[in-house]
Design a protein around this motif. Structure first.
Motif, mmCIF file in Angstrom:
data_model
loop_
_atom_site.group_PDB
_atom_site.id
_atom_site.type_symbol
_atom_site.label_atom_id
_atom_site.label_comp_id
_atom_site.label_asym_id
_atom_site.label_seq_id
_atom_site.Cartn_x
_atom_site.Cartn_y
_atom_site.Cartn_z
ATOM 1 N N MET A 18 0.618 -1.108 -0.088
ATOM 2 C CA MET A 18 -0.501 -0.337 0.353
ATOM 3 C C MET A 18 0.531 1.624 0.032
ATOM 4 O O MET A 18 1.400 1.099 0.549
ATOM 5 C CB MET A 18 -0.993 -0.036 1.303
ATOM 6 C CG MET A 18 -1.850 -0.877 1.669
ATOM 7 S SD MET A 18 -3.643 -0.766 2.631
ATOM 8 C CE MET A 18 -4.407 -2.113 2.401
ATOM 9 N N GLU A 19 0.049 1.989 -0.525
ATOM 10 C CA GLU A 19 0.649 3.497 -1.085
ATOM 11 C C GLU A 19 1.560 4.407 0.686
ATOM 12 O O GLU A 19 0.603 4.260 1.791
ATOM 13 C CB GLU A 19 0.426 4.795 -0.989
ATOM 14 C CG GLU A 19 0.693 6.567 -1.008
ATOM 15 C CD GLU A 19 -0.025 6.853 -2.346
ATOM 16 O OE1 GLU A 19 0.142 8.150 -1.960
ATOM 17 O OE2 GLU A 19 -1.507 6.356 -2.460
ATOM 18 N N ASP A 20 2.714 4.141 0.444
ATOM 19 C CA ASP A 20 3.154 4.956 2.167
ATOM 20 C C ASP A 20 2.704 6.402 2.058
ATOM 21 O O ASP A 20 2.876 7.075 1.314
ATOM 22 C CB ASP A 20 4.374 5.650 2.193
ATOM 23 C CG ASP A 20 5.334 4.544 3.013
ATOM 24 O OD1 ASP A 20 4.742 4.229 3.725
ATOM 25 O OD2 ASP A 20 6.898 4.446 3.650
ATOM 26 N N VAL A 21 1.594 6.784 3.676
ATOM 27 C CA VAL A 21 1.190 7.924 4.286
ATOM 28 C C VAL A 21 1.498 8.054 5.310
ATOM 29 O O VAL A 21 2.140 7.476 5.924
ATOM 30 C CB VAL A 21 -0.324 7.936 4.084
ATOM 31 C CG1 VAL A 21 -0.677 7.318 2.448
ATOM 32 C CG2 VAL A 21 -0.667 7.322 4.756
ATOM 33 N N THR A 22 1.714 9.937 5.684
ATOM 34 C CA THR A 22 1.796 10.347 6.974
ATOM 35 C C THR A 22 0.856 10.403 7.768
ATOM 36 O O THR A 22 -0.318 11.149 6.949
ATOM 37 C CB THR A 22 3.135 10.922 7.459
ATOM 38 O OG1 THR A 22 2.964 12.162 6.333
ATOM 39 C CG2 THR A 22 4.259 10.297 7.018
ATOM 40 N N PHE A 23 1.080 10.211 8.770
ATOM 41 C CA PHE A 23 -0.330 10.852 9.473
ATOM 42 C C PHE A 23 -0.358 12.245 10.315
ATOM 43 O O PHE A 23 -1.009 12.698 11.594
ATOM 44 C CB PHE A 23 -0.570 9.740 10.171
ATOM 45 C CG PHE A 23 -1.768 8.765 9.466
ATOM 46 C CD1 PHE A 23 -2.592 8.974 8.873
ATOM 47 C CD2 PHE A 23 -0.530 7.642 9.054
ATOM 48 C CE1 PHE A 23 -3.594 7.858 8.223
ATOM 49 C CE2 PHE A 23 -1.123 6.729 8.268
ATOM 50 C CZ PHE A 23 -2.383 6.556 7.553
ATOM 51 N N GLY A 24 1.309 13.331 10.403
ATOM 52 C CA GLY A 24 1.330 14.016 10.994
ATOM 53 C C GLY A 24 0.887 13.568 12.627
ATOM 54 O O GLY A 24 1.221 13.501 13.572
ATOM 55 N N GLN A 25 -0.108 14.761 13.544
ATOM 56 C CA GLN A 25 -0.295 15.001 14.708
ATOM 57 C C GLN A 25 -0.483 12.973 15.038
ATOM 58 O O GLN A 25 -0.230 13.066 16.374
ATOM 59 C CB GLN A 25 -0.866 15.876 14.786
ATOM 60 C CG GLN A 25 -2.399 15.792 14.541
ATOM 61 C CD GLN A 25 -3.357 17.164 15.013
ATOM 62 O OE1 GLN A 25 -3.135 17.896 14.317
ATOM 63 N NE2 GLN A 25 -3.715 17.021 16.227
ATOM 64 N N ASP A 26 -1.159 12.595 14.166
ATOM 65 C CA ASP A 26 -1.729 10.803 14.057
ATOM 66 C C ASP A 26 -1.212 10.362 14.731
ATOM 67 O O ASP A 26 -1.048 9.145 14.154
ATOM 68 C CB ASP A 26 -3.454 11.184 13.772
ATOM 69 C CG ASP A 26 -4.328 11.906 13.800
ATOM 70 O OD1 ASP A 26 -4.133 12.663 15.804
ATOM 71 O OD2 ASP A 26 -4.463 13.163 13.269
ATOM 72 N N GLN A 27 0.371 10.148 13.752
ATOM 73 C CA GLN A 27 1.041 9.463 13.616
ATOM 74 C C GLN A 27 1.096 7.878 14.544
ATOM 75 O O GLN A 27 1.366 7.090 14.715
ATOM 76 C CB GLN A 27 2.250 10.008 13.046
ATOM 77 C CG GLN A 27 4.212 8.588 12.612
ATOM 78 C CD GLN A 27 2.825 7.816 10.793
ATOM 79 O OE1 GLN A 27 2.903 9.073 10.512
ATOM 80 N NE2 GLN A 27 2.983 6.896 10.885
ATOM 81 N N THR A 28 1.954 8.784 15.539
ATOM 82 C CA THR A 28 2.517 7.697 16.424
ATOM 83 C C THR A 28 1.022 6.711 18.068
ATOM 84 O O THR A 28 0.966 6.140 17.784
ATOM 85 C CB THR A 28 2.726 8.529 17.823
ATOM 86 O OG1 THR A 28 3.666 8.783 17.780
ATOM 87 C CG2 THR A 28 3.159 7.077 18.983
ATOM 88 N N ARG A 29 -0.141 7.713 17.703
ATOM 89 C CA ARG A 29 -1.035 6.895 17.595
ATOM 90 C C ARG A 29 -1.930 6.399 16.342
ATOM 91 O O ARG A 29 -2.512 4.841 17.201
ATOM 92 C CB ARG A 29 -2.399 7.662 18.313
ATOM 93 C CG ARG A 29 -2.276 8.285 19.750
ATOM 94 C CD ARG A 29 -3.142 10.120 19.534
ATOM 95 N NE ARG A 29 -3.291 9.750 20.974
ATOM 96 C CZ ARG A 29 -3.522 10.613 22.111
ATOM 97 N NH1 ARG A 29 -3.978 11.689 20.730
ATOM 98 N NH2 ARG A 29 -3.074 11.150 23.241
ATOM 99 N N VAL A 30 -1.414 6.496 15.413
ATOM 100 C CA VAL A 30 -2.117 5.298 14.247
ATOM 101 C C VAL A 30 -0.930 3.963 14.294
ATOM 102 O O VAL A 30 -1.762 3.489 13.945
ATOM 103 C CB VAL A 30 -1.981 6.101 12.755
ATOM 104 C CG1 VAL A 30 -1.644 4.772 11.520
ATOM 105 C CG2 VAL A 30 -2.770 7.226 12.694
ATOM 106 N N GLU A 31 -0.272 4.606 14.317
ATOM 107 C CA GLU A 31 0.941 3.913 14.590
ATOM 108 C C GLU A 31 0.039 1.932 16.175
ATOM 109 O O GLU A 31 0.757 1.266 15.512
ATOM 110 C CB GLU A 31 2.540 3.435 15.038
ATOM 111 C CG GLU A 31 3.002 4.744 14.005
ATOM 112 C CD GLU A 31 4.286 5.022 14.609
ATOM 113 O OE1 GLU A 31 4.485 5.078 15.069
ATOM 114 O OE2 GLU A 31 4.800 5.561 12.982
#
Length: 288
Positions: A1-14
């Motif tokens: 899947m395409e790599d995307v970043t989630f900004g301020q939510d990145q850690t919680r998405v991880e």
């Protein structure tokens, strides 16, 4: 899947992605709304779409438009949908329509999943889209059903509230990212008034007519012969203007209501349940 970043939510998405790590195959209790769709998309990112199944409960409380939309969103994500026919309407405790109605609905769904879907599709675990805002609310008895069935709630556990879920959905370009909340049709019937297929069909027809008239976010509360219409506050002036007012009245009368009224408070999430479980009608929040 395409790599995307989630900004301020990145850690919680991880954290959400990591919650799926121990499992080979996962089922997501799915409605097509932004919470369950975002969870479904993240599960697909964590495991791959071929190891995830979207489980959609189908009953008279699910509007046909919501059912079709759920399939469209799942197709966008690339995950198959398994429909489960649920029979909460046969349960006298559900029919009584107390503040715990949602418990009986979710308990029925999770029981059906445990009894058939999980085995047939070799699912190791089921997850559902409770977010951190839901977890703090007193009017979400479905959460108890999830606990009793050992259902995961990765969004809430990661601390993702509704605003964060919508941000993530936009990053993922989900078609439902800005979709208004669409609680089940039974939520339009006052507590302790019986939920019946006839009432649910009446509400569905009335809300479908309002959407056809351009009111994307709406509720029709069922008060016997009277329909109490909740709209976005900014839509109320348009609704009561000559011409459209008559169209609304005619449409809802065609749905079986004798009287039609517009609630000047606008859309009120938990309008029937919160006063009973929190002790105050004033805590109902908009746009839920």
């Amino acid at each position: 899947m395409e790599d995307v970043t989630f900004g301020q939510d990145q850690t919680r998405v991880e954290d959400v992605l990591g919650a799926f790590g121990p499992f080979e195959r996962v089922g997501v209790a799915y409605s097509g709304g932004v919470d369950s769709a975002t969870l479904l998309a993240l599960a697909a990112r964590a495991l791959g779409p071929d190891r995830v199944v979207a489980v959609l409960g189908v009953s008279p409380s699910l509007a046909a438009a919501e059912r079709a939309g759920a399939h469209d969103v799942a197709a966008f994500i690339g995950v198959p949908v398994v429909e489960v026919r649920t029979h909460e309407g046969d349960n006298p405790a559900y029919q009584r329509n107390g503040p715990d109605r949602c418990f009986h609905c979710k308990d029925e769904l999770f029981t059906r999943i445990d009894g058939s879907v999980a085995t047939v599709h070799r699912l190791d675990v089921i997850a559902y889209g409770e977010n951190a805002d839901d977890a703090r609310r007193p009017d979400r008895p479905g959460s108890r059903a999830a606990s009793e069935h050992a259902v995961l709630r990765p969004l809430a556990d990661a601390g993702l509230d509704k605003a964060a879920v919508r941000r993530i959905a936009r990053v993922l370009e989900l078609p439902c990212a800005d979709k208004p909340a669409a609680p089940c049709l039974a939520s339009r019937i006052p507590h302790f008034e019986e939920v019946s297929p006839e009432k649910l069909a009446q509400v569905e027809a009335a809300e479908s007519a309002l959407r056809a008239l351009g009111f994307v976010d709406c509720r029709v509360r069922h008060h016997g012969e009277m329909a109490r219409v909740e709209l976005l506050v900014e839509d109320i002036p348009r609704a009561v203007a000559p011409g459209l007012r008559e169209d609304i009245n005619a449409a809802l009368r065609s749905a079986g209501f004798r009287f039609v009224t517009i609630d000047l408070a606008g859309i009120q999430s938990g309008a029937f349940t919160l006063p009973l479980v929190a002790g105050s009608a004033g805590v109902a929040a908009s746009h839920g």
